[in-house]
Write a protein that holds these residues in place. Structure first.
Motif, mmCIF file in Angstrom:
data_model
loop_
_atom_site.group_PDB
_atom_site.id
_atom_site.type_symbol
_atom_site.label_atom_id
_atom_site.label_comp_id
_atom_site.label_asym_id
_atom_site.label_seq_id
_atom_site.Cartn_x
_atom_site.Cartn_y
_atom_site.Cartn_z
ATOM 1 N N ASN A 149 0.801 -1.218 0.000
ATOM 2 C CA ASN A 149 0.000 0.000 0.000
ATOM 3 C C ASN A 149 0.838 1.274 0.000
ATOM 4 O O ASN A 149 0.287 2.366 0.034
ATOM 5 N N ASN A 150 2.166 1.161 0.001
ATOM 6 C CA ASN A 150 3.021 2.344 0.055
ATOM 7 C C ASN A 150 3.047 3.034 -1.290
ATOM 8 O O ASN A 150 2.911 2.416 -2.346
ATOM 9 N N SER A 151 3.281 4.337 -1.273
ATOM 10 C CA SER A 151 3.263 5.137 -2.506
ATOM 11 C C SER A 151 4.585 4.994 -3.256
ATOM 12 O O SER A 151 5.548 4.428 -2.767
ATOM 13 N N GLN A 152 4.603 5.576 -4.469
ATOM 14 C CA GLN A 152 5.786 5.501 -5.327
ATOM 15 C C GLN A 152 6.960 6.250 -4.701
ATOM 16 O O GLN A 152 6.787 7.289 -4.071
ATOM 17 N N HIS A 153 8.179 5.743 -4.898
ATOM 18 C CA HIS A 153 9.388 6.293 -4.297
ATOM 19 C C HIS A 153 10.076 7.260 -5.253
ATOM 20 O O HIS A 153 10.190 6.978 -6.445
ATOM 21 N N ASN A 154 10.501 8.409 -4.754
ATOM 22 C CA ASN A 154 11.321 9.350 -5.511
ATOM 23 C C ASN A 154 12.774 9.173 -5.134
ATOM 24 O O ASN A 154 13.101 9.036 -3.964
ATOM 25 N N LEU A 155 13.662 9.207 -6.116
ATOM 26 C CA LEU A 155 15.075 8.932 -5.893
ATOM 27 C C LEU A 155 15.845 10.219 -5.622
ATOM 28 O O LEU A 155 15.858 11.125 -6.451
ATOM 29 N N PRO A 156 16.518 10.320 -4.468
ATOM 30 C CA PRO A 156 17.360 11.495 -4.222
ATOM 31 C C PRO A 156 18.615 11.454 -5.094
ATOM 32 O O PRO A 156 19.073 10.390 -5.510
ATOM 33 N N ARG A 157 19.152 12.611 -5.366
ATOM 34 C CA ARG A 157 20.391 12.706 -6.126
ATOM 35 C C ARG A 157 21.572 12.678 -5.175
ATOM 36 O O ARG A 157 21.525 13.243 -4.094
ATOM 37 N N GLY A 158 22.645 12.030 -5.583
ATOM 38 C CA GLY A 158 23.827 11.936 -4.741
ATOM 39 C C GLY A 158 24.528 13.269 -4.567
ATOM 40 O O GLY A 158 24.522 14.116 -5.464
ATOM 41 N N SER A 159 25.138 13.442 -3.408
ATOM 42 C CA SER A 159 25.834 14.699 -3.105
ATOM 43 C C SER A 159 27.346 14.586 -3.237
ATOM 44 O O SER A 159 28.058 15.560 -3.024
ATOM 45 N N LEU A 160 27.862 13.415 -3.590
ATOM 46 C CA LEU A 160 29.308 13.211 -3.662
ATOM 47 C C LEU A 160 29.874 13.838 -4.930
ATOM 48 O O LEU A 160 29.332 13.666 -6.023
ATOM 49 N N THR A 161 30.995 14.564 -4.779
ATOM 50 C CA THR A 161 31.675 15.173 -5.923
ATOM 51 C C THR A 161 33.126 14.718 -5.961
ATOM 52 O O THR A 161 33.658 14.176 -4.989
ATOM 53 N N ALA A 162 33.768 14.967 -7.085
ATOM 54 C CA ALA A 162 35.166 14.577 -7.236
ATOM 55 C C ALA A 162 36.061 15.323 -6.259
ATOM 56 O O ALA A 162 37.095 14.802 -5.820
ATOM 57 N N GLU A 163 35.672 16.562 -5.900
ATOM 58 C CA GLU A 163 36.470 17.342 -4.957
ATOM 59 C C GLU A 163 36.433 16.747 -3.557
ATOM 60 O O GLU A 163 37.305 17.050 -2.727
ATOM 61 N N ASP A 164 35.434 15.936 -3.288
ATOM 62 C CA ASP A 164 35.345 15.300 -1.971
ATOM 63 C C ASP A 164 36.334 14.151 -1.813
ATOM 64 O O ASP A 164 36.543 13.672 -0.691
ATOM 65 N N LEU A 165 36.937 13.696 -2.896
ATOM 66 C CA LEU A 165 37.711 12.458 -2.889
ATOM 67 C C LEU A 165 39.204 12.726 -3.050
ATOM 68 O O LEU A 165 39.611 13.603 -3.809
ATOM 69 N N ASP A 166 39.980 11.954 -2.345
ATOM 70 C CA ASP A 166 41.442 11.989 -2.463
ATOM 71 C C ASP A 166 41.973 10.633 -2.008
ATOM 72 O O ASP A 166 42.228 10.412 -0.834
#
Length: 1122
Positions: A12-29
């Motif tokens: 009985n649950n409604s349709q799910h909306n997908l969030p967009r990811g917040s990870l960027t290349a600048e976050d990674l090293d």
């Protein structure tokens, strides 16, 4: 009821909306935070005798630096090329390396960084650093020798004008030198203070050149010479110079392949050739440059052969160690790799040679072969100096492939030489690894982040104290290890710091080790043996396949290939406890004998199928177990009973890959963490769900309390695939939403766009009222929150993202799907701002992808090759693990931790890194050298203070690489003055226009100590002899000039010392320093009073060394063991 209710709400649950990811290349090293072990591509060795550091160069552009007590460092060159030369600038904190493309690199040991790189224009064929200086010789394929200096103040390599070429040698020798012969070796002569250098050409010619006088001292080699010839046989009584008849021997152009000095003073040179011959040249005979044959009398060259066979291996390595009992400095051991018959066993040959006066007779009095554990890579001698004279006893490091380092100490070598067997069996000392990966073989690993909490940290600290006995084996193995360099950081050795991370590893012998991984200097806190004390359990020593650890109860679960599940409490207890053995039909209780350390509380043997999944529920009261045969069990970890065991074939016959607990509670109630108890049940009354993934990509959802199925049939993909892992991800990820009908495009593959952030993405976490960052509430969901979560299914060929409600409904239409172009072998999620935001994937090719969650967009690409210079190998994924921001890996003899986030610095680098250059030892050696030079000028003999000071500070053996006499800085200044002049005109003796100021020891103020920054190494000093006093000028008394090295953890202790010792005058003030180096003088009575007073005075952590003129050291107080 619970299963039906959850299924009904999903429908009985409604349709799910997908969030967009917040990870960027600048976050990674992606960077290496921790590295242990020796690379499999190790190929060349270097040693700093004062700092007691070993450097290992590789074939892939890495350098491993190893000190004492687990201190290691890894340098990675920008170029992935082999190193052909590496040498320390001894006691200066720098390492010089040369790549195959002839780049000369300088590495700073303190900052662990590449500080300068000089591109050499020609092919470098020989390289050597002048001992004790920053000057170095660089020789090339065009017979040219250049001089390079590293200027530490400017941070540059400077090429000085001085050079030695074939034309200048031809003029000095008055006969032509070939200009087309590469230089294959260059050796500064011992005892020459850097003024003489030996140059070896490929065609066999050797030249000893005097730099200051600009003349040839000796020439050897050539096409015609007379020599004495002999063969070294397997018996020890054979004379090398048999037969005695002198032969006219046509050498031709014998190509040189190795050379070394074979005497203490550089009077004898040993040269190895590609045809297997070894020649000894007497370089002490005066030359006549006008007649080359006059340089080569028959009694100045001796030939040695290891085999009489016609075809022999080239002599690859020659190293010489002078016998400490030798009276002429020419007797000792010659280490040879090569020179034996082609096809013979690969060994490192050691010959004990004795010379008669004048090189008239050379005898081989001992021969042995060190059998190698792998293919030979390199060897290096670690000679040690006695208190006087500079005679040597040598330890030997042997490097073999892949990445194995063995030590043969002097005692072992002496015992070998005394045996009659040619290749006796001997057990060399293996490198004491911090994280063992072989012998036994690591089979599984797990990195765990420890949640905060005062009681929890206290319990884990107690576990650490109880388990330190487990690392006794490693400690004992390192007791004889001669490397003592480096200084650990105060953060890593402080007992007041808590434990933030634990690293667990299971092994092929059934054992488990646990390390404190809070800082880069890991410490083993617990060793769990496979056997149960006093009770025999079949299959307990089988290889470990899975591990899990509950930080709340300190229970460790170990699963193995025989299907056994062992549960330990690693905190341990001194009281006797019950041991429980559980099978499908039996429940046996046994008395467990008292023992320290981890205690095995129970063993479950439900099936003989290997354990493939282990997962504690968050509070630790239950343990889920998945087997290779597809069976699933849930165990009560408090009463040690089986709650349920699903083994029917209708459930699953495919291997279980992953099991995830989710605890459910209603929105009106708050779930409280149950109290931790070692005896009472900690099973939570809340409803629990277990998500189970099998290898055929089927997902089962069951009730964690009863085992009832929540969905009647297992969920499966539309298309068959091989599953790797599964994650249940909270749906509350980001403020940005993405429509299912308009998914974002894949990040571009080219470098110009692949690192850009996803358009429209936000790195903002929703701060809803029910957001809870507590570790316990992470797995505690309301039913609605669980249904709104995501299930990420990772397969070998693809990624699939589903809503949890669709999986419960049986809907197999994904929200997102990404196909791989190459097989994926391992995955892990990681967090940003306390929320799961990224997925890291490792592919069979060694490539790494990082994707954002939940949209699965590509954010960054990398590879094991670019980060660690590793290739991906079979079963590497078995020993990989991760926490929220780090990845751990093992490969061969290496293990590494990789940090992923740019803003993350959980390891507190650089302040937590151990220092690879000990400034205290450096200052002590420099000060002792000055005293030694002054005493040598006054007394006419070397005082040996440098050797004693370094021995006292490092607890190791002092080494002087080939030069037993200390070389003052003024000598190098004059030498540098010569090198700073061009060779275009006729060389003339250097003129020093600066006034030379000598500092007398009596000019040093007693109340002006030299403050030293780093701590001293706590090692024993055994020498307790008093030096010979010199005559003072006060009242005709005899005084001792001494160097005082004082260590104390605080100013208070220093003041207590001052008041305790009556002979300590007020002007001899220690000032406010935890490390003090002083030079002063005292009478014999005062010296004796100091010794007796400080031995009796209970001042913890205080250490004082008295250094007497001949180099003997008396340690008056030893710090307590850490």
């Amino acid at each position: 009821m619970f299963a039906k209710r959850l299924l009904h709400r999903a429908i009985n649950n409604s349709q799910h909306n997908l969030p967009r990811g917040s990870l960027t290349a600048e976050d990674l090293d992606l960077r290496v935070a921790v590295h242990y072990g020796i690379p499999s591509t190790a190929s060349i060795l270097a040693f700093d005798p004062i700092q007691r550091l070993l450097a290992i160069g590789t074939l892939d552009g890495r350098i491993k630096v190893i000190g004492g007590d687990g201190i290691e460092g890894l340098f990675i060159s920008p170029k992935q090329l082999p190193y052909k030369y590496i040498e320390f600038l001894q006691n200066q904190g720098y390492l010089v390396s040369i790549l195959n493309d002839n780049d000369i690199q300088v590495w700073n040991l303190e900052s662990r960084s590449l500080v300068y790189c000089l591109e050499w224009e020609t092919n470098i064929t020989a390289f050597s650093v002048i001992h004790g200086s920053s000057l170095m010789y660089v020789a090339d394929e065009y017979a040219l020798v250049a001089v390079v200096k590293y200027d530490a103040e400017e941070g540059k390599l400077l090429q000085l004008p001085y050079h030695i070429c074939a034309n200048s040698l031809s003029e000095a020798a008055e006969f032509p030198f070939p200009t087309d012969q590469p230089i294959v070796g260059i050796l500064p002569q011992p005892c020459s203070s850097g003024n003489r250098v030996l140059i070896a050409y490929q065609n066999g010619v050797v030249v000893l050149w005097d730099v200051s006088e600009a003349k040839i001292v000796y020439i050897g080699g050539g096409k015609d010479l007379q020599l004495k010839e002999g063969i070294v046989k397997s018996t020890n009584e054979i004379d090398v110079d048999c037969p005695e008849d002198t032969l006219e021997h046509q050498l031709g152009d014998k190509e040189i392949s190795a050379l070394c000095w074979a005497s203490l003073n550089g009077s004898i040179l040993a040269v190895g050739y590609i045809d297997g011959d070894i020649l000894f040249w007497n370089t002490s005979s005066p030359p006549s440059v006008k007649d080359q044959k006059a340089l080569l009398p028959s009694n100045n060259v001796v030939k040695l052969r290891l085999s009489s066979a016609e075809r022999r291996l080239p002599v690859i390595v020659l190293q010489w160690s002078t016998d400490y009992k030798s009276h002429n400095g020419c007797d000792g051991q010659l280490f040879i790799y090569g020179g034996d018959e082609i096809g013979s066993e690969e060994v490192l040959t050691v010959l004990t040679l004795e010379w008669s006066p004048g090189m008239g007779n050379l005898r081989c009095v001992g021969r042995t072969g060190l059998t190698l554990s792998g293919s030979f890579a390199d060897m290096i001698l670690l000679p040690s100096s006695g208190t006087t004279g500079g005679n040597h006893k040598a330890d030997v490091f042997v490097l073999t492939n892949p990445g194995q380092l063995h030590l043969y100490d002097y005692a072992t070598l002496s015992a070998l030489m005394s045996q009659k067997e040619r290749n006796p069996s001997v057990s060399a000392l293996e490198f004491p690894v911090v994280i063992p990966t072989t012998n036994p073989t690591m089979t599984v690993a797990k990195l765990i982040r420890v949640p905060t909490g005062e009681n929890l940290l206290k319990a884990i600290s107690e576990m650490s104290s109880a388990g330190k006995l487990g690392s006794a084996q490693t400690q004992s193995a390192g007791a004889r290890w001669p490397l003592t360099g480096g200084v650990p950081s105060q953060l890593s050795i402080s007992e007041n710091n808590g434990i933030e991370r634990l690293y667990l590893a299971g092994y092929s012998d059934g054992s488990v080790r646990i390390w404190n991984a809070t800082y880069p200097l890991l410490s083993c806190i617990c060793l769990v043996e496979s056997e149960v004390h006093g009770i025999e359990v079949a299959g307990s020593s089988a290889p470990v396949t899975r591990l899990d650890f509950c930080t709340f109860t300190l229970n460790l679960a170990v699963g193995n290939e025989c299907g056994l599940v062992r549960i330990y409490n690693v905190k341990g207890c001194s009281d006797g406890v019950k041991f429980i053995f559980v099978t499908e039909t039996k429940y046996e209780v046994h008395e467990s004998p008292q023992a320290k350390g981890p205690r095995c509380r129970a063993v479950f043997s439900l099936t003989n199928s290997p354990v493939q999944a282990l997962q504690f529920v968050k509070h630790g009261g239950k343990l889920a177990v998945g087997f290779e045969c597809g069976h699933v069990a849930v165990l009560d970890a408090s009463s040690f009973s089986v709650l349920f065991f699903k083994k029917d074939a209708s459930f699953s016959s495919s291997p279980v890959i992953s099991m995830i607990w989710k605890e459910l509670t209603n929105s009106q109630g708050l779930l409280k963490s149950p109290k931790v108890s070692g005896t009472k049940s900690t099973v939570s009354p809340v409803e629990e769900v277990i998500f189970i993934l099998t290898k055929d990509a089927n997902i089962h959802v069951i009730d964690g309390n009863s085992g009832n199925l929540i969905i009647p049939q297992p969920w499966h993909l539309k298309k068959e695939s091989i599953a790797i892992s599964m994650y249940v991800i909270d749906g509350r990820l980001s403020a940005s939403k993405v429509s299912d009908d308009n998914p974002p495009t894949e990040a571009a593959k080219d470098s110009s766009t692949k690192n850009e952030p996803v358009p429209g993405s936000l790195s903002v976490v929703i701060n809803s009222p029910d957001t809870d960052h507590d570790d316990y509430s992470e797995n505690t969901y309301s039913e609605e929150r669980l249904l709104n979560s995501f299930i990420l299914l990772c397969c070998v060929d693809s990624l699939h993202l589903y809503s949890t409600k669709s999986v419960i409904q049986g809907n197999n239409k994904p929200i997102r799907k990404k196909k791989h172009t190459r097989p994926c072998i391992w995955t892990a999620t990681f967090k940003k701002v306390e929320k799961v935001s990224g997925l890291v994937l490792l592919f069979q090719t060694g490539e790494i992808e990082i994707r954002s969650i939940p949209d699965l967009e590509l954010v960054k690409e990398s590879s094991l090759l670019s980060i660690l210079r590793w290739n991906c190998k079979a079963n590497m994924d078995k020993t990989m693990s991760s926490d929220d921001a780090h990845i751990t890996l093992a490969n061969g003899y290496e293990s590494a931790f990789i940090s992923m986030l740019a803003i993350e610095n959980d390891f507190r680098i650089p302040e937590s890194l151990p220092c690879l250059h000990d400034t205290v030892v450096a200052a002590a050696a420099d000060a002792a050298l000055s005293v030694s030079v002054n005493l040598k000028k006054k007394q006419g003999t070397a005082s040996g203070i440098l050797g004693g000071i370094v021995k006292g500070f490092k607890g190791g053996k002092m080494v002087q690489s080939g030069d037993p006499a200390a070389v003052p800085k003024s000598t190098f200044d004059r030498l540098e003055g010569t090198f700073s002049k061009s060779q275009l005109s006729e060389p003339s003796p250097p003129v020093d226009h600066q006034e030379v100021v000598e500092l007398n020891i009596d000019d040093i103020e007693i109340d002006e100590p030299l403050c030293l920054a780093s701590t001293l190494s706590p090692h024993d000093v055994k020498d307790k002899k008093r030096g010979k006093p010199f005559k003072g000028n006060q009242k005709g008394k005899s005084y001792l000039k001494v160097v005082l090295a004082i260590q104390s953890p605080g100013v208070l202790h220093l003041r207590l010392l001052k008041h305790e010792i009556s002979s300590w005058r007020g002007r001899k003030n220690l000032r406010k320093s935890t490390g003090v180096l002083k030079i002063c003088r005292m009478g014999l009575k005062t010296s004796h009073h100091w010794q007796t007073s400080l031995f009796e005075y209970p001042c913890p952590g205080v250490r004082i060394l008295l250094q007497y003129p001949k180099g003997e050291v008396i340690q008056l107080r030893k710090p307590p063991a850490v």
